[in-house]
Design an enzyme around this catalytic site. Sequence first.
Site, PDB file in Angstrom:
ATOM      1  N   HIS A   1      37.968  35.332  31.573  1.00  0.00           N
ATOM      2  CA  HIS A   1      38.863  35.669  31.134  1.00  0.00           C
ATOM      3  C   HIS A   1      38.818  37.022  29.977  1.00  0.00           C
ATOM      4  O   HIS A   1      37.996  36.844  29.301  1.00  0.00           O
ATOM      5  CB  HIS A   1      40.021  34.880  30.355  1.00  0.00           C
ATOM      6  CG  HIS A   1      39.266  34.170  29.105  1.00  0.00           C
ATOM      7  ND1 HIS A   1      38.077  33.149  29.573  1.00  0.00           N
ATOM      8  CD2 HIS A   1      39.515  34.083  27.854  1.00  0.00           C
ATOM      9  CE1 HIS A   1      37.999  32.650  28.297  1.00  0.00           C
ATOM     10  NE2 HIS A   1      38.465  33.307  27.153  1.00  0.00           N
TER      11      HIS A   1
ATOM     12  N   HIS B   1      39.840  39.180  26.823  1.00  0.00           N
ATOM     13  CA  HIS B   1      40.875  39.371  26.013  1.00  0.00           C
ATOM     14  C   HIS B   1      41.225  40.856  25.837  1.00  0.00           C
ATOM     15  O   HIS B   1      40.333  41.610  25.607  1.00  0.00           O
ATOM     16  CB  HIS B   1      40.068  38.736  24.531  1.00  0.00           C
ATOM     17  CG  HIS B   1      40.244  37.498  24.585  1.00  0.00           C
ATOM     18  ND1 HIS B   1      41.248  36.521  23.995  1.00  0.00           N
ATOM     19  CD2 HIS B   1      39.063  36.438  25.111  1.00  0.00           C
ATOM     20  CE1 HIS B   1      40.642  35.357  24.034  1.00  0.00           C
ATOM     21  NE2 HIS B   1      39.527  35.118  24.671  1.00  0.00           N
TER      22      HIS B   1
END
Length: 159
Positions: A88, A90
Amino acid sequence: AVLELQAFYADDLVLALYDHRPVTPGHCLVIPRRHVPRFHELSDPEADQICRVLKKVHLAVSDVFGTDPYLLLEKNGWEAGQSVFHVHFHYIPRKTGEGSWCKLLLSSVWTHIGKPMGPAKTKEVIDQLKEAMDSRLTDRGGEELFELDQVFDEVADSL
């Protein structure tokens, strides 16, 4: 439930979510649909699409929050600080002239101590980001749009 509460973009390979504990207003996550623990394990099409979606997220967040500078962060492995073992990215926007790195780090720590953003406020931000993403996508010559409700149903069925 996370998808329905936090997602504002979805396609066949990638999702964009609004972080429920934003370090700064506009803090988003861009993730692959397929469970992949580390970046180097992504397929080339997944990595390419993540990059394309990050650019679109930047434009949408800039429209909604009036930001331009930003930090992209992705960690690989426990020793690098990875605590969620699913790739993931950010996307953490900043405003021009906003404080130092120290202030950002303190904000990050404080955010994880405090309560997450409530569902009503999250929905308000999600709606603004969806509108900005749709506007940006249609302004770029009719790129394919995906209906989030249909995507949520497909993801729920596959779980």
